[in-house]
Design a protein around this motif. Structure first.
Motif, PDB file in Angstrom:
ATOM      1  N   THR A  79       0.921  -1.291   0.080  1.00  0.00           N
ATOM      2  CA  THR A  79       0.077   0.023   0.000  1.00  0.00           C
ATOM      3  C   THR A  79       0.794   1.373   0.032  1.00  0.00           C
ATOM      4  O   THR A  79       2.158   1.375   0.287  1.00  0.00           O
ATOM      5  N   PRO A  80       0.299   2.370  -0.351  1.00  0.00           N
ATOM      6  CA  PRO A  80       1.079   3.528  -0.242  1.00  0.00           C
ATOM      7  C   PRO A  80       1.619   3.628   1.049  1.00  0.00           C
ATOM      8  O   PRO A  80       2.740   4.164   1.157  1.00  0.00           O
ATOM      9  N   LEU A  81       0.916   3.421   2.218  1.00  0.00           N
ATOM     10  CA  LEU A  81       1.479   3.731   3.414  1.00  0.00           C
ATOM     11  C   LEU A  81       2.769   2.779   3.679  1.00  0.00           C
ATOM     12  O   LEU A  81       3.657   3.205   4.366  1.00  0.00           O
ATOM     13  N   ASP A  82       2.382   1.584   3.381  1.00  0.00           N
ATOM     14  CA  ASP A  82       3.425   0.692   3.638  1.00  0.00           C
ATOM     15  C   ASP A  82       4.723   0.940   2.779  1.00  0.00           C
ATOM     16  O   ASP A  82       5.936   0.922   3.211  1.00  0.00           O
ATOM     17  N   LYS A  83       4.709   1.304   1.520  1.00  0.00           N
ATOM     18  CA  LYS A  83       5.924   1.781   0.723  1.00  0.00           C
ATOM     19  C   LYS A  83       6.598   3.080   1.463  1.00  0.00           C
ATOM     20  O   LYS A  83       7.957   3.041   1.305  1.00  0.00           O
ATOM     21  N   ILE A  84       5.813   4.105   1.934  1.00  0.00           N
ATOM     22  CA  ILE A  84       6.305   5.185   2.525  1.00  0.00           C
ATOM     23  C   ILE A  84       7.193   4.707   3.890  1.00  0.00           C
ATOM     24  O   ILE A  84       8.360   5.264   4.108  1.00  0.00           O
ATOM     25  N   LEU A  85       6.705   3.994   4.704  1.00  0.00           N
ATOM     26  CA  LEU A  85       7.046   3.446   5.909  1.00  0.00           C
ATOM     27  C   LEU A  85       8.507   2.585   5.504  1.00  0.00           C
ATOM     28  O   LEU A  85       9.199   2.781   6.441  1.00  0.00           O
ATOM     29  N   ALA A  86       8.432   1.894   4.518  1.00  0.00           N
ATOM     30  CA  ALA A  86       9.538   1.126   4.069  1.00  0.00           C
ATOM     31  C   ALA A  86      10.661   2.193   3.821  1.00  0.00           C
ATOM     32  O   ALA A  86      11.864   1.670   3.999  1.00  0.00           O
ATOM     33  N   ILE A  87      10.396   3.414   3.233  1.00  0.00           N
ATOM     34  CA  ILE A  87      11.548   4.220   3.040  1.00  0.00           C
ATOM     35  C   ILE A  87      11.986   4.868   3.878  1.00  0.00           C
ATOM     36  O   ILE A  87      13.213   4.728   4.300  1.00  0.00           O
ATOM     37  N   PHE A  88      10.870   5.082   5.193  1.00  0.00           N
ATOM     38  CA  PHE A  88      11.795   5.458   6.456  1.00  0.00           C
ATOM     39  C   PHE A  88      12.514   4.275   7.207  1.00  0.00           C
ATOM     40  O   PHE A  88      13.399   4.505   7.750  1.00  0.00           O
ATOM     41  N   ASP A  89      12.179   3.192   6.999  1.00  0.00           N
ATOM     42  CA  ASP A  89      12.672   1.934   7.712  1.00  0.00           C
ATOM     43  C   ASP A  89      14.105   1.860   6.849  1.00  0.00           C
ATOM     44  O   ASP A  89      15.299   1.794   7.726  1.00  0.00           O
ATOM     45  N   HIS A  90      14.240   2.189   5.606  1.00  0.00           N
ATOM     46  CA  HIS A  90      15.415   2.233   4.996  1.00  0.00           C
ATOM     47  C   HIS A  90      16.468   3.344   5.567  1.00  0.00           C
ATOM     48  O   HIS A  90      17.540   2.970   5.786  1.00  0.00           O
ATOM     49  N   LEU A  91      15.689   4.357   6.078  1.00  0.00           N
ATOM     50  CA  LEU A  91      16.585   5.561   6.554  1.00  0.00           C
ATOM     51  C   LEU A  91      17.016   5.027   7.887  1.00  0.00           C
ATOM     52  O   LEU A  91      18.277   5.299   8.419  1.00  0.00           O
ATOM     53  N   LEU A  92      16.115   4.196   8.791  1.00  0.00           N
ATOM     54  CA  LEU A  92      16.609   3.941   9.912  1.00  0.00           C
ATOM     55  C   LEU A  92      17.781   2.825   9.801  1.00  0.00           C
ATOM     56  O   LEU A  92      18.808   3.161  10.774  1.00  0.00           O
ATOM     57  N   GLU A  93      17.946   2.000   8.920  1.00  0.00           N
ATOM     58  CA  GLU A  93      18.840   1.127   8.509  1.00  0.00           C
ATOM     59  C   GLU A  93      20.223   1.940   8.351  1.00  0.00           C
ATOM     60  O   GLU A  93      21.300   1.501   8.755  1.00  0.00           O
ATOM     61  N   LEU A  94      19.994   2.853   7.530  1.00  0.00           N
ATOM     62  CA  LEU A  94      21.182   3.856   7.103  1.00  0.00           C
ATOM     63  C   LEU A  94      21.852   4.552   8.261  1.00  0.00           C
ATOM     64  O   LEU A  94      22.992   4.357   8.488  1.00  0.00           O
ATOM     65  N   VAL A  95      21.066   5.172   8.960  1.00  0.00           N
ATOM     66  CA  VAL A  95      21.598   5.726  10.268  1.00  0.00           C
ATOM     67  C   VAL A  95      22.011   5.069  11.219  1.00  0.00           C
ATOM     68  O   VAL A  95      23.056   5.518  12.022  1.00  0.00           O
ATOM     69  N   GLY A  96      21.793   3.800  11.110  1.00  0.00           N
ATOM     70  CA  GLY A  96      22.323   2.772  12.198  1.00  0.00           C
ATOM     71  C   GLY A  96      23.681   2.254  11.845  1.00  0.00           C
ATOM     72  O   GLY A  96      24.312   1.409  12.760  1.00  0.00           O
ATOM     73  N   ARG A  97      24.025   2.594  10.707  1.00  0.00           N
ATOM     74  CA  ARG A  97      25.529   2.305  10.092  1.00  0.00           C
ATOM     75  C   ARG A  97      26.529   3.078  10.749  1.00  0.00           C
ATOM     76  O   ARG A  97      26.208   4.253  10.943  1.00  0.00           O
ATOM     77  N   THR A  98      27.708   2.701  11.073  1.00  0.00           N
ATOM     78  CA  THR A  98      28.790   3.208  11.580  1.00  0.00           C
ATOM     79  C   THR A  98      29.513   3.996  10.712  1.00  0.00           C
ATOM     80  O   THR A  98      30.052   5.066  11.212  1.00  0.00           O
ATOM     81  N   ASP A  99      29.168   3.843   9.425  1.00  0.00           N
ATOM     82  CA  ASP A  99      30.115   4.965   8.523  1.00  0.00           C
ATOM     83  C   ASP A  99      28.885   6.051   8.100  1.00  0.00           C
ATOM     84  O   ASP A  99      29.266   6.828   7.012  1.00  0.00           O
ATOM     85  N   PHE A 100      27.691   6.080   8.483  1.00  0.00           N
ATOM     86  CA  PHE A 100      26.540   7.140   8.549  1.00  0.00           C
ATOM     87  C   PHE A 100      27.133   8.454   8.689  1.00  0.00           C
ATOM     88  O   PHE A 100      27.469   8.515  10.115  1.00  0.00           O
ATOM     89  N   CYS A 101      27.297   9.360   8.076  1.00  0.00           N
ATOM     90  CA  CYS A 101      27.729  10.722   8.158  1.00  0.00           C
ATOM     91  C   CYS A 101      26.689  11.889   7.861  1.00  0.00           C
ATOM     92  O   CYS A 101      26.911  13.112   7.753  1.00  0.00           O
ATOM     93  N   GLY A 102      25.366  11.211   7.731  1.00  0.00           N
ATOM     94  CA  GLY A 102      24.376  12.168   7.401  1.00  0.00           C
ATOM     95  C   GLY A 102      24.030  12.164   5.732  1.00  0.00           C
ATOM     96  O   GLY A 102      24.696  11.397   5.171  1.00  0.00           O
ATOM     97  N   CYS A 103      23.155  12.840   5.522  1.00  0.00           N
ATOM     98  CA  CYS A 103      22.587  12.892   4.043  1.00  0.00           C
ATOM     99  C   CYS A 103      23.621  13.786   3.165  1.00  0.00           C
ATOM    100  O   CYS A 103      24.186  14.773   3.501  1.00  0.00           O
ATOM    101  N   ASN A 104      24.255  13.044   2.109  1.00  0.00           N
ATOM    102  CA  ASN A 104      25.165  13.539   1.381  1.00  0.00           C
ATOM    103  C   ASN A 104      25.065  14.918   0.797  1.00  0.00           C
ATOM    104  O   ASN A 104      25.811  15.816   0.809  1.00  0.00           O
ATOM    105  N   PHE A 105      23.954  14.956   0.403  1.00  0.00           N
ATOM    106  CA  PHE A 105      23.258  16.122  -0.103  1.00  0.00           C
ATOM    107  C   PHE A 105      23.278  17.653   0.937  1.00  0.00           C
ATOM    108  O   PHE A 105      23.594  18.629   0.624  1.00  0.00           O
ATOM    109  N   LEU A 106      22.238  17.239   2.063  1.00  0.00           N
ATOM    110  CA  LEU A 106      22.508  18.195   2.945  1.00  0.00           C
ATOM    111  C   LEU A 106      23.460  18.588   3.368  1.00  0.00           C
ATOM    112  O   LEU A 106      23.945  19.811   3.956  1.00  0.00           O
TER     113      LEU A 106
END
Length: 180
Positions: free
Chosen positions: A77-104
């Motif tokens: 569903t649209p909600l599930d798709k969007i929440l999955a994107i935020f889950d992806h972000l949660l995975e990224l920020v949990g990485r030890t090499d995550f230094c923030g959004c490249n673009f920001l």
């Protein structure tokens, strides 16, 4: 090292340095040393440090969108798709090499007047916003909802950079559940 390998070495070195140190704190000589190439080789591929930054932003934009699109496909569903994107972000920020959004990270460094760089960053951010629009549909009401979700997405990234905690992403996900 052939032309393709040299470009790849330059891009790998520049990407790692720009991401970890920032654009302003990364010098051409450091990129040359890390890439193990001659200065002339760098300038055969990129006329300036700014050209190299634009290439970095372009390549990173493609990779970022591939990751976000792939994450969205986990939902039905649209909600599930969007929440999955935020889950992806949660995975990224949990990485030890995550230094923030490249673009920001880059846009924070740029003084006014760096229009070419700002436009490249804006293009990538517009692509993220468009992803939310495509997930939700094309009505005017859905477009406004996509804008709100995009704002939560960017705000969560900024707040995570400041606080170094996951609660901004969790709060954004909770807000999205209320919006949709």
């Amino acid at each position: 090292m052939n032309r393709h390998q040299a470009r790849k070495a330059i891009m790998t070195a520049a990407s790692q340095l720009f991401y970890k140190q920032g654009y302003s704190n990364t010098g051409i000589n450091q990129i040359i040393d890390e890439a193990k190439i001659a200065k002339a080789t760098l300038y055969k591929h990129f006329q300036s440090k700014e050209d190299l930054l634009i290439a970095y932003l372009e390549e990173t934009g493609v990779t970022t969108m591939e990751g976000l699109n792939k994450a969205s496909q986990k939902g039905k569903t649209p909600l599930d798709k969007i929440l999955a994107i935020f889950d992806h972000l949660l995975e990224l920020v949990g990485r030890t090499d995550f230094c923030g959004c490249n673009f920001l990270n880059i846009v924070y460094e740029m003084p006014d007047g760096e229009e070419r760089i700002r436009l490249q960053i804006k293009k990538q951010k517009d692509d993220v916003r468009e992803l939310f629009c495509s997930i939700l549909g094309s009505s005017e009401e859905k477009e406004e909802l996509a804008n709100e979700i995009y704002t939560l997405f960017e705000g969560a990234l900024i707040a995570h950079k400041i606080h170094k905690e996951i609660w901004p992403l969790v709060s954004a996900k909770n807000s999205i559940r209320k919006l949709i």
